[in-house]
Design a protein around this motif. Structure first.
Motif, PDB file in Angstrom:
ATOM      1  N   LEU A   4      12.876  36.803  40.520  1.00  0.00           N
ATOM      2  CA  LEU A   4      12.161  37.497  39.544  1.00  0.00           C
ATOM      3  C   LEU A   4      12.673  37.226  38.044  1.00  0.00           C
ATOM      4  O   LEU A   4      11.893  37.328  37.137  1.00  0.00           O
ATOM      5  N   THR A   5      13.830  36.330  37.895  1.00  0.00           N
ATOM      6  CA  THR A   5      14.170  35.796  36.870  1.00  0.00           C
ATOM      7  C   THR A   5      13.169  34.752  36.433  1.00  0.00           C
ATOM      8  O   THR A   5      12.687  34.574  35.353  1.00  0.00           O
ATOM      9  N   HIS A   6      12.762  34.036  37.537  1.00  0.00           N
ATOM     10  CA  HIS A   6      11.710  33.050  37.282  1.00  0.00           C
ATOM     11  C   HIS A   6      10.419  33.560  36.681  1.00  0.00           C
ATOM     12  O   HIS A   6       9.804  33.103  35.763  1.00  0.00           O
ATOM     13  N   GLU A   7      10.064  34.638  37.418  1.00  0.00           N
ATOM     14  CA  GLU A   7       8.693  35.250  37.272  1.00  0.00           C
ATOM     15  C   GLU A   7       8.599  35.657  35.684  1.00  0.00           C
ATOM     16  O   GLU A   7       7.768  35.568  35.132  1.00  0.00           O
ATOM     17  N   ARG A   8       9.613  36.313  35.360  1.00  0.00           N
ATOM     18  CA  ARG A   8      10.029  37.037  34.023  1.00  0.00           C
ATOM     19  C   ARG A   8       9.926  36.006  32.827  1.00  0.00           C
ATOM     20  O   ARG A   8       9.124  36.263  31.700  1.00  0.00           O
ATOM     21  N   ALA A   9      10.618  34.781  33.390  1.00  0.00           N
ATOM     22  CA  ALA A   9      10.380  33.733  32.239  1.00  0.00           C
ATOM     23  C   ALA A   9       8.970  33.253  32.052  1.00  0.00           C
ATOM     24  O   ALA A   9       8.733  32.821  30.905  1.00  0.00           O
ATOM     25  N   CYS A  10       8.362  33.175  33.274  1.00  0.00           N
ATOM     26  CA  CYS A  10       6.932  32.820  32.922  1.00  0.00           C
ATOM     27  C   CYS A  10       6.003  33.697  32.410  1.00  0.00           C
ATOM     28  O   CYS A  10       5.352  33.501  31.674  1.00  0.00           O
ATOM     29  N   THR A  70      -2.890  41.056  29.500  1.00  0.00           N
ATOM     30  CA  THR A  70      -2.721  42.109  30.634  1.00  0.00           C
ATOM     31  C   THR A  70      -2.941  41.326  31.923  1.00  0.00           C
ATOM     32  O   THR A  70      -3.303  40.624  32.250  1.00  0.00           O
ATOM     33  N   ASN A  71      -2.573  42.516  33.109  1.00  0.00           N
ATOM     34  CA  ASN A  71      -2.562  41.879  34.319  1.00  0.00           C
ATOM     35  C   ASN A  71      -2.091  40.636  34.722  1.00  0.00           C
ATOM     36  O   ASN A  71      -2.558  39.797  35.574  1.00  0.00           O
ATOM     37  N   VAL A  72      -0.672  40.504  34.422  1.00  0.00           N
ATOM     38  CA  VAL A  72      -0.023  39.234  34.412  1.00  0.00           C
ATOM     39  C   VAL A  72       0.449  39.308  35.946  1.00  0.00           C
ATOM     40  O   VAL A  72       1.160  40.033  36.396  1.00  0.00           O
ATOM     41  N   ILE A  73       0.142  38.226  36.603  1.00  0.00           N
ATOM     42  CA  ILE A  73       0.737  37.985  37.941  1.00  0.00           C
ATOM     43  C   ILE A  73       1.458  36.502  38.019  1.00  0.00           C
ATOM     44  O   ILE A  73       0.595  35.759  38.034  1.00  0.00           O
ATOM     45  N   VAL A  74       2.681  36.438  38.215  1.00  0.00           N
ATOM     46  CA  VAL A  74       3.310  35.136  38.263  1.00  0.00           C
ATOM     47  C   VAL A  74       3.727  35.032  39.976  1.00  0.00           C
ATOM     48  O   VAL A  74       4.463  36.057  40.371  1.00  0.00           O
ATOM     49  N   ASP A  75       3.425  33.894  40.445  1.00  0.00           N
ATOM     50  CA  ASP A  75       3.676  33.325  41.682  1.00  0.00           C
ATOM     51  C   ASP A  75       4.605  31.992  41.625  1.00  0.00           C
ATOM     52  O   ASP A  75       4.269  31.216  41.072  1.00  0.00           O
ATOM     53  N   VAL A  76       5.917  32.530  42.230  1.00  0.00           N
ATOM     54  CA  VAL A  76       6.946  31.478  41.844  1.00  0.00           C
ATOM     55  C   VAL A  76       6.552  30.292  43.211  1.00  0.00           C
ATOM     56  O   VAL A  76       6.838  30.964  44.465  1.00  0.00           O
ATOM     57  N   ILE A  77       6.366  29.139  42.874  1.00  0.00           N
ATOM     58  CA  ILE A  77       6.311  28.265  44.186  1.00  0.00           C
ATOM     59  C   ILE A  77       7.604  27.735  44.516  1.00  0.00           C
ATOM     60  O   ILE A  77       7.949  27.576  45.738  1.00  0.00           O
ATOM     61  N   ASP A  78       8.473  27.258  43.903  1.00  0.00           N
ATOM     62  CA  ASP A  78       9.789  26.825  44.204  1.00  0.00           C
ATOM     63  C   ASP A  78      10.830  26.943  42.792  1.00  0.00           C
ATOM     64  O   ASP A  78      10.317  27.512  41.942  1.00  0.00           O
ATOM     65  N   ASP A  79      11.862  26.500  42.878  1.00  0.00           N
ATOM     66  CA  ASP A  79      12.768  26.498  41.785  1.00  0.00           C
ATOM     67  C   ASP A  79      12.060  25.684  40.327  1.00  0.00           C
ATOM     68  O   ASP A  79      12.643  26.053  39.241  1.00  0.00           O
ATOM     69  N   VAL A  80      11.130  24.918  40.359  1.00  0.00           N
ATOM     70  CA  VAL A  80      10.657  24.352  39.100  1.00  0.00           C
ATOM     71  C   VAL A  80       9.185  24.378  39.008  1.00  0.00           C
ATOM     72  O   VAL A  80       8.656  23.677  38.028  1.00  0.00           O
ATOM     73  N   THR A  81       8.674  25.134  39.673  1.00  0.00           N
ATOM     74  CA  THR A  81       7.104  25.461  39.621  1.00  0.00           C
ATOM     75  C   THR A  81       6.448  26.680  40.115  1.00  0.00           C
ATOM     76  O   THR A  81       7.100  27.260  40.853  1.00  0.00           O
ATOM     77  N   ALA A  82       5.781  27.121  39.102  1.00  0.00           N
ATOM     78  CA  ALA A  82       5.408  28.366  39.435  1.00  0.00           C
ATOM     79  C   ALA A  82       3.786  28.408  38.695  1.00  0.00           C
ATOM     80  O   ALA A  82       3.414  27.893  38.153  1.00  0.00           O
ATOM     81  N   GLU A  83       3.104  29.348  39.244  1.00  0.00           N
ATOM     82  CA  GLU A  83       1.689  29.534  38.848  1.00  0.00           C
ATOM     83  C   GLU A  83       1.268  31.058  38.374  1.00  0.00           C
ATOM     84  O   GLU A  83       2.141  31.965  38.784  1.00  0.00           O
ATOM     85  N   ALA A  84       0.305  31.433  37.660  1.00  0.00           N
ATOM     86  CA  ALA A  84       0.057  32.678  36.977  1.00  0.00           C
ATOM     87  C   ALA A  84      -1.178  32.857  36.856  1.00  0.00           C
ATOM     88  O   ALA A  84      -2.116  31.947  36.667  1.00  0.00           O
TER      89      ALA A  84
END
Length: 148
Positions: A4-10, A70-84
């Protein structure tokens, strides 16, 4: 750090970029990008911070612009990679910046952002890539897109 911390940062990066562009604060906007980040707008990819800064510098200086994200969806892949993915409605009016409030005009764009992020130990989360997909565009904007 938790997922959740990673998602919020992105998610915060997405909103921060919109705010920086609306304020014409290009230094703040570039601070959100990795050195080799890529911005993909219709008709052109801008690779690296220098190219992204040049793209920003081509924006009209007297335009009031507001990106409503709006409609932001973040998917954390691992500790160093995410997509949204997110949606953005954009209003633009030329010739009124510094003379607000400008006239209310029809929305210029409705777009989808496809974002990739990477986390650097010394900088935290940064944009690695953003693809802008235009779903709806005003008459003038459609003409500009056809010209690319």
């Amino acid at each position: 750090m938790t997922r959740l911390t990673h998602e919020r940062a992105c998610e915060r990066l997405i909103y921060a970029l919109a705010r920086a562009l609306d304020r014409y604060d290009y230094d703040a906007a570039l601070a959100l990008w990795s050195e080799d980040g890529v911005l993909c707008v219709p008709g052109r990819d801008h690779a690296g911070q220098g190219e992204i800064r040049r793209w920003m510098g081509q924006r009209e200086k007297d335009m009031i612009c507001r990106h409503i994200v709006t409609n932001v969806i973040v998917d954390v892949i691992d500790d160093v990679t995410a997509e949204a993915t997110s949606y953005c409605s954009t209003w633009r009016v030329r010739g009124w910046r510094g003379r607000e409030p400008g006239p209310m005009v029809p929305q210029a764009y409705a777009v989808e952002f496809i974002d990739s992020f990477q986390r650097k130990d010394d900088q935290g989360w940064l944009f690695a890539r953003r693809e802008v997909r235009v779903a709806l565009a005003g008459v003038e904007q459609r003409q500009a897109l056809r010209a690319t």
